[in-house]
Design an enzyme around this catalytic site. Structure first.
Site, mmCIF file in Angstrom:
data_model
loop_
_atom_site.group_PDB
_atom_site.id
_atom_site.type_symbol
_atom_site.label_atom_id
_atom_site.label_comp_id
_atom_site.label_asym_id
_atom_site.label_seq_id
_atom_site.Cartn_x
_atom_site.Cartn_y
_atom_site.Cartn_z
ATOM 1 C CG LEU A 223 -2.192 -1.517 1.277
ATOM 2 C CD1 LEU A 223 -2.514 -0.506 2.836
ATOM 3 C CD2 LEU A 223 -3.125 -0.908 0.488
ATOM 4 C CB SER A 224 4.856 2.048 -0.611
ATOM 5 O OG SER A 224 5.130 0.996 0.654
ATOM 6 C CE LYS B 49 11.963 -4.793 3.164
ATOM 7 N NZ LYS B 49 10.829 -4.073 4.778
#
Ligand code: ATR
Length: 276
Positions: free
Chosen positions: A17-18, A67
């Site tokens: 939902l960024s 990441k």
């Protein structure tokens, strides 16, 4: 005015939902900027990161499974990224260096750990399930608060062992023993992808023997995972990952734009409506 471009790299991205979060704040602060999904393969990461160096992109968030994979392409890791070797926010500094930051730790502190009872904080025993991209941030955020009794389990034990190389004080639990170990801790954290919308889920039963158990699911989509429902029914205190998500986004936004956006009820409601 030139429109600034931001985005999130990862794969898959459909659950994130960024864009909703950042585009809401861009509008609120009347910034000429847009945030979008950038779904990339691992061999495309370098090219995307170069776009920040060339100012074609002003910043990116990084999510699973990249990441750690972005680190070789950056010039400097700062703050929590240095401690966790895990990057979720990239920007260019004034000297033209690509900076890797980590706002997940802040998200966890604000969105979860600060909700815990301050008394005897250090006495908590925590079982973390999963050794994926977010786990180093979970371990570090807990340890910063003095919580050192941390048990980590992952289906693929090698990945748990790799995290133990960064944080030698954690204890590794075999995946087949998680139900047993769950009875020896007072906090269980799901950092796996099990329970994500349309994905696979835990098959374990997890009996509760402690009255004051806390179950924290980093997943926020769905709002209530099967595990949250189950633990709630059994009387545990439960949290999902929405607050963490909003706080990590707030810190990324403020690193990029030097504006600290408000965590209003409005944005929370918008995000919840998108989940449903
Ligand atoms: P990555 O592992 O690429 O960083 P992630 O979404 O951060 O991606 O992590 C997924 C986590 O969910 C991992 O801990 C993964 O376990 P493995 O390392 O063994 O793959 C865990 N996971 C995913 N599906 C799982 C399943 N069916 N059973 C148990 N654990 C699972």
């Amino acid at each position: 005015m030139i429109k600034k471009k931001f985005g999130i790299i990862g794969k898959p991205l459909s659950h994130s939902l960024s864009p909703e979060l950042h585009n809401f704040w861009f509008k609120k602060h009347k910034l000429s900027a847009h945030y979008s999904f950038i779904e990339v393969e691992i061999n495309e990461i370098e090219g995307i990161v170069q776009k920040i160096r060339n100012n074609e992109l002003q910043g990116i968030n990084v999510t699973v499974p990249y990441k750690q994979a972005v680190i070789p392409f950056l010039d400097l890791l700062v703050d929590d990224a240095k401690e966790t070797l895990s990057v979720n926010t990239i920007s260019l500094d004034k000297e033209g260096r690509l900076i890797g930051n980590n706002t997940d730790v802040y998200g966890l502190e604000q969105g979860f750990i600060n909700n815990l009872n301050d008394q005897n904080l250090e006495q908590n025993k925590v079982l973390i399930l999963g050794a994926g991209g977010v786990t180093p941030s979970v371990v570090y955020a807990l340890s910063k608060k003095g919580i050192k009794q941390i048990y980590l389990s992952n289906r693929t034990i090698k990945k748990a062992e790799n995290i133990k190389k960064i944080f030698p004080f954690i204890k590794i639990v075999k995946w087949e023993n998680i139900e047993l170990e769950a009875q020896n801790v007072n906090i269980i954290i799901n950092a796996t992808s099990l329970g994500l919308k349309n994905g696979s889920d835990f098959t374990q039963e997890f009996k509760i023997t402690r009255p004051n158990l806390i179950y924290y699911d980093i997943i926020y989509n769905p709002e209530e995972t099967k595990m949250i429902k189950r633990f709630k029914e059994k009387g545990a205190q439960t949290f999902n990952g929405l607050e963490m998500f909003i706080y990590q986004g707030q810190k990324s936004f403020s690193l990029w734009n030097k504006i600290n956006p408000e965590l209003s009820k409005e944005i929370k409601q918008i995000l919840i409506s998108k989940i449903k």
